[in-house]
Scaffold this motif. Structure first.
Motif, PDB file in Angstrom:
ATOM      1  N   ILE A   1       0.847  -1.198   0.000  1.00  0.00           N
ATOM      2  CA  ILE A   1       0.000   0.000   0.000  1.00  0.00           C
ATOM      3  C   ILE A   1       0.881   1.246   0.000  1.00  0.00           C
ATOM      4  O   ILE A   1       1.765   1.385   0.843  1.00  0.00           O
ATOM      5  CB  ILE A   1      -0.908   0.025   1.251  1.00  0.00           C
ATOM      6  CG1 ILE A   1      -1.685  -1.288   1.392  1.00  0.00           C
ATOM      7  CG2 ILE A   1      -1.841   1.229   1.206  1.00  0.00           C
ATOM      8  CD1 ILE A   1      -2.261  -1.511   2.780  1.00  0.00           C
ATOM      9  N   VAL A   2       0.629   2.125  -0.947  1.00  0.00           N
ATOM     10  CA  VAL A   2       1.335   3.401  -0.990  1.00  0.00           C
ATOM     11  C   VAL A   2       0.331   4.516  -1.291  1.00  0.00           C
ATOM     12  O   VAL A   2      -0.717   4.289  -1.897  1.00  0.00           O
ATOM     13  CB  VAL A   2       2.465   3.443  -2.049  1.00  0.00           C
ATOM     14  CG1 VAL A   2       3.528   2.395  -1.755  1.00  0.00           C
ATOM     15  CG2 VAL A   2       1.936   3.307  -3.450  1.00  0.00           C
TER      16      VAL A   2
ATOM     17  N   LEU B   1       2.227   3.026 -12.008  1.00  0.00           N
ATOM     18  CA  LEU B   1       1.734   4.362 -11.673  1.00  0.00           C
ATOM     19  C   LEU B   1       2.716   5.148 -10.807  1.00  0.00           C
ATOM     20  O   LEU B   1       2.831   6.366 -10.948  1.00  0.00           O
ATOM     21  CB  LEU B   1       0.386   4.266 -10.960  1.00  0.00           C
ATOM     22  CG  LEU B   1      -0.772   3.705 -11.775  1.00  0.00           C
ATOM     23  CD1 LEU B   1      -2.030   3.634 -10.925  1.00  0.00           C
ATOM     24  CD2 LEU B   1      -1.014   4.524 -13.027  1.00  0.00           C
ATOM     25  N   GLU B   2       3.417   4.449  -9.923  1.00  0.00           N
ATOM     26  CA  GLU B   2       4.385   5.130  -9.064  1.00  0.00           C
ATOM     27  C   GLU B   2       5.489   5.782  -9.904  1.00  0.00           C
ATOM     28  O   GLU B   2       5.936   6.884  -9.586  1.00  0.00           O
ATOM     29  CB  GLU B   2       5.009   4.160  -8.055  1.00  0.00           C
ATOM     30  CG  GLU B   2       4.034   3.652  -7.014  1.00  0.00           C
ATOM     31  CD  GLU B   2       3.442   2.288  -7.353  1.00  0.00           C
ATOM     32  OE1 GLU B   2       3.122   2.027  -8.538  1.00  0.00           O
ATOM     33  OE2 GLU B   2       3.270   1.472  -6.431  1.00  0.00           O
ATOM     34  N   ASP B   3       5.904   5.123 -10.973  1.00  0.00           N
ATOM     35  CA  ASP B   3       6.918   5.715 -11.861  1.00  0.00           C
ATOM     36  C   ASP B   3       6.317   6.850 -12.689  1.00  0.00           C
ATOM     37  O   ASP B   3       6.966   7.871 -12.918  1.00  0.00           O
ATOM     38  CB  ASP B   3       7.510   4.658 -12.793  1.00  0.00           C
ATOM     39  CG  ASP B   3       8.368   3.649 -12.047  1.00  0.00           C
ATOM     40  OD1 ASP B   3       8.838   3.958 -10.931  1.00  0.00           O
ATOM     41  OD2 ASP B   3       8.547   2.530 -12.575  1.00  0.00           O
TER      42      ASP B   3
ATOM     43  N   LYS C   1       4.786   4.799   2.053  1.00  0.00           N
ATOM     44  CA  LYS C   1       4.363   3.406   2.224  1.00  0.00           C
ATOM     45  C   LYS C   1       3.484   3.317   3.469  1.00  0.00           C
ATOM     46  O   LYS C   1       3.725   3.995   4.455  1.00  0.00           O
ATOM     47  CB  LYS C   1       5.577   2.493   2.353  1.00  0.00           C
ATOM     48  CG  LYS C   1       6.400   2.443   1.090  1.00  0.00           C
ATOM     49  CD  LYS C   1       7.576   1.504   1.227  1.00  0.00           C
ATOM     50  CE  LYS C   1       8.365   1.509  -0.088  1.00  0.00           C
ATOM     51  NZ  LYS C   1       9.483   0.582  -0.039  1.00  0.00           N
ATOM     52  N   HIS C   2       2.482   2.424   3.407  1.00  0.00           N
ATOM     53  CA  HIS C   2       1.539   2.280   4.519  1.00  0.00           C
ATOM     54  C   HIS C   2       1.522   0.874   5.082  1.00  0.00           C
ATOM     55  O   HIS C   2       0.486   0.393   5.517  1.00  0.00           O
ATOM     56  CB  HIS C   2       0.131   2.675   4.058  1.00  0.00           C
ATOM     57  CG  HIS C   2       0.022   4.130   3.728  1.00  0.00           C
ATOM     58  ND1 HIS C   2      -0.225   5.101   4.659  1.00  0.00           N
ATOM     59  CD2 HIS C   2       0.172   4.783   2.547  1.00  0.00           C
ATOM     60  CE1 HIS C   2      -0.250   6.285   4.084  1.00  0.00           C
ATOM     61  NE2 HIS C   2      -0.013   6.111   2.796  1.00  0.00           N
ATOM     62  N   GLU C   3       2.643   0.171   5.053  1.00  0.00           N
ATOM     63  CA  GLU C   3       2.668  -1.186   5.602  1.00  0.00           C
ATOM     64  C   GLU C   3       3.639  -1.281   6.743  1.00  0.00           C
ATOM     65  O   GLU C   3       4.603  -0.638   6.844  1.00  0.00           O
ATOM     66  CB  GLU C   3       3.032  -2.194   4.520  1.00  0.00           C
ATOM     67  CG  GLU C   3       1.930  -2.258   3.491  1.00  0.00           C
ATOM     68  CD  GLU C   3       2.168  -3.327   2.457  1.00  0.00           C
ATOM     69  OE1 GLU C   3       1.625  -4.441   2.635  1.00  0.00           O
ATOM     70  OE2 GLU C   3       2.896  -3.061   1.497  1.00  0.00           O
TER      71      GLU C   3
END
Length: 133
Positions: free
Chosen positions: A40-41, A120-122, A131-133
Motif C-alpha cells: 500500500i502506498v 503508476l508510481e513511476d 508506504k503504509h505497511e
C-alpha cells in the motif's frame, strides 16, 4: 485498462483540499489493510498542478477476487465513516485494476501484473510517495 485513467479526465478536482489525516483517507487505508491489501502506498499529488486529485492510493492483491473484495470494502468503509459514495468506479468486471474515484482521492486496487505493467508510481514519480505497511 487505460479506460480507468480516462475516467479521471472527465471531472475536475474538488475544491476541498484533503490531508492524510482526513477521515476518508484513513478509512481507505484501514479498509485496504483489513482486507489484506499488499504494498500500500499513497502518492501526494497536491503540489503537482496538472494532477487530477490530491492523492492516489495504490495497493495490490494476488487474485482478481481479492482485488474486487478490497474495492468493495473501501466503498463500504468510506460510506460508513464519511457518508461519501464514490464519484465513479471502474474495472470491477475484470478485477485486474479497479479504480475507485472519490474526486480528491483516487484509489487503484491492482493485480500485481497490472501494477507492474502500468507502473503508476513511476508515472507520478514527482509525487511524494509514502508506504503504509
Amino acid at each position: 485498462m487505460l479506460e480507468q485513467l480516462s475516467v479521471l479526465g472527465t471531472r475536475t478536482k474538488g475544491l476541498t483540499r484533503l490531508t492524510k489525516s482526513s477521515k476518508i483517507f484513513k478509512a481507505i487505508i484501514n479498509a485496504i489493510e483489513e482486507k489484506k491489501g499488499e504494498q500500500i502506498v499513497s502518492l501526494d499529488l497536491r503540489k503537482i498542478p496538472e494532477a487530477v486529485a490530491d492523492f492516489f492510493i495504490i495497493c495490490q492483491a494476488p487474485s482478481t477476487t481479492q482485488v474486487k473484495a478490497i474495492a468493495d470494502f473501501i466503498e463500504f468503509q468510506v460510506k460508513e465513516v464519511s457518508g461519501e459514495d464514490p464519484y465513479k468506479h471502474e474495472g470491477k468486471t475484470t478485477g485486474q485494476w479497479v479504480l475507485v474515484d472519490y474526486v480528491n482521492i483516487v484509489v487503484h486496487v491492482m493485480h500485481p501484473e497490472a501494477r507492474r505493467f502500468y507502473s503508476l508510481e513511476d508515472m507520478w514519480s514527482d509525487a511524494v510517495l509514502q508506504k503504509h505497511e
